[in-house]
Scaffold this active site. Structure first.
Site, PDB file in Angstrom:
ATOM      1  N   MET A 143       0.856  -1.186   0.000  1.00  0.00           N
ATOM      2  CA  MET A 143       0.000   0.000   0.000  1.00  0.00           C
ATOM      3  C   MET A 143       0.892   1.235   0.000  1.00  0.00           C
ATOM      4  O   MET A 143       1.831   1.323   0.796  1.00  0.00           O
ATOM      5  CB  MET A 143      -0.912   0.028   1.223  1.00  0.00           C
ATOM      6  CG  MET A 143      -2.254  -0.635   1.030  1.00  0.00           C
ATOM      7  SD  MET A 143      -3.387  -0.211   2.381  1.00  0.00           S
ATOM      8  CE  MET A 143      -4.828  -1.148   1.906  1.00  0.00           C
ATOM      9  N   ASP A 144       0.581   2.191  -0.876  1.00  0.00           N
ATOM     10  CA  ASP A 144       1.337   3.437  -0.857  1.00  0.00           C
ATOM     11  C   ASP A 144       0.785   4.365   0.222  1.00  0.00           C
ATOM     12  O   ASP A 144      -0.216   4.065   0.878  1.00  0.00           O
ATOM     13  CB  ASP A 144       1.312   4.108  -2.238  1.00  0.00           C
ATOM     14  CG  ASP A 144      -0.103   4.387  -2.727  1.00  0.00           C
ATOM     15  OD1 ASP A 144      -0.938   4.820  -1.907  1.00  0.00           O
ATOM     16  OD2 ASP A 144      -0.382   4.184  -3.923  1.00  0.00           O
ATOM     17  N   LYS A 145       1.424   5.508   0.407  1.00  0.00           N
ATOM     18  CA  LYS A 145       1.054   6.391   1.518  1.00  0.00           C
ATOM     19  C   LYS A 145      -0.332   7.011   1.346  1.00  0.00           C
ATOM     20  O   LYS A 145      -0.970   7.389   2.331  1.00  0.00           O
ATOM     21  CB  LYS A 145       2.093   7.493   1.665  1.00  0.00           C
ATOM     22  CG  LYS A 145       2.148   8.485   0.506  1.00  0.00           C
ATOM     23  CD  LYS A 145       3.135   9.590   0.785  1.00  0.00           C
ATOM     24  CE  LYS A 145       3.135  10.637  -0.340  1.00  0.00           C
ATOM     25  NZ  LYS A 145       4.073  11.746  -0.032  1.00  0.00           N
TER      26      LYS A 145
END
Length: 302
Positions: A170-172
């Protein structure tokens, strides 16, 4: 005349009696007698099959099962160093020792008290832990050195002493459900492209999604040469038509973003609201909880 008739009768009797005593029926009787001899090839086949089973390579000898013993590959997997499949490769290559003796047998059973040495290090199995996090923004699953963004492991710090990892990436900017575990087999299972578990995302776009584009997405599309199958896509009831619900099997969040960017929409937010049957119910943003026994069973049966 009587004598001639008598002689004729005798000769006639002999002629009649000679027919049933001819050689024609004899071969049939011999064949019947030879019938049981056909069992021999079957016996040879059975013996060959028995020998074949006995000569099967890397087969551990059968013995009575000891209480609390466990397969060597599962013991290694429970230690968190690799999956069972990878453990089999290490075992076959001779890099695993039990009580100081190299073991290459598939299916070897480890008993309580055995010391397992894996590639030079002694292993200690951990109890399996499964943690569900409702991830907030500005945290990432990346473990690269020099990463400026904070890592999601900070959010589950103190939940367990086991060495856990996130299932998928998951990205930020992506929020929502993220599963952590030290079960390497489960991590591998849910990151395979062939995994069939469903994930549901709420996607916020920079503008309303056209109905004709929604229909095209529903039919599926090709991204970077790969066919993407969408289980369902719809407008979210009571929200603007820029708020979209998307259900698909891919665990790669980048696919979600790429689907809408393919139709010239900018994705503002992505929130994973369901993962393989798990939901955000009673789990506020930034909080985590342990999975129940039933939830763990459900995940293993997906």
């Amino acid at each position: 005349m009587n004598n001639k008739e008598g002689n004729n009768n005798k000769s006639g009797g002999r002629a009649k009696s000679s027919r049933p005593s001819s050689n024609k029926p004899q071969p049939a009787m011999q064949k019947r007698a030879q019938g049981p001899k056909k069992v021999k090839p079957t016996t040879k086949v059975a013996e060959a099959a028995t020998n074949k089973v006995e000569k099967k390579p890397n087969q551990a000898p059968k013995r009575p099962k000891v209480k609390d013993e466990i397969r060597l590959n599962k013991y290694i997997s429970n230690s968190g160093v690799c999956s069972r499949r990878d453990a089999d490769i290490y075992i076959q290559s001779g890099n695993v020792k039990v009580n100081g003796i190299p073991v290459i047998e598939m299916g070897y059973m480890v008993k309580p008290g055995d010391v397992v040495n894996f590639d030079g290090a002694v292993l200690t199995p951990e109890k399996k832990v499964y943690i569900l996090l409702n991830k907030p923004k500005n945290f990432t699953t990346a473990l690269d050195e020099g990463q400026e963004d904070r890592n999601v492991l900070e959010l589950v710090k103190g939940s367990t002493t086991a060495k856990i990892g996130a299932v998928g990436r998951m990205d930020k900017n992506t929020t929502g459900l993220l599963l952590f575990t030290n079960d390497t087999d489960m991590i591998r299972k849910f990151t395979l492209p062939t995994n069939k578990s469903s994930k549901i995302y709420q996607v916020s776009l920079d503008k309303n999604l056209k109905f004709e584009d929604l229909e095209k997405i529903q039919k599926g599309l090709v991204l970077d040469g790969h066919r993407v199958f969408v289980e369902d896509v719809s407008y979210i009831e009571g929200e603007a038509k820029s708020e979209i619900g998307l259900k698909l099997r891919s665990a790669n969040v980048k696919v979600v973003r790429s689907i809408f960017e393919n139709f010239s929409y900018d994705v503002l937010r992505i929130d994973r609201v369901a993962f393989a049957g798990l939901t955000k119910k009673n789990l506020p943003r930034g909080n985590w909880r342990l999975l129940t026994e039933q939830e763990i069973i459900n995940l293993k049966n997906v």
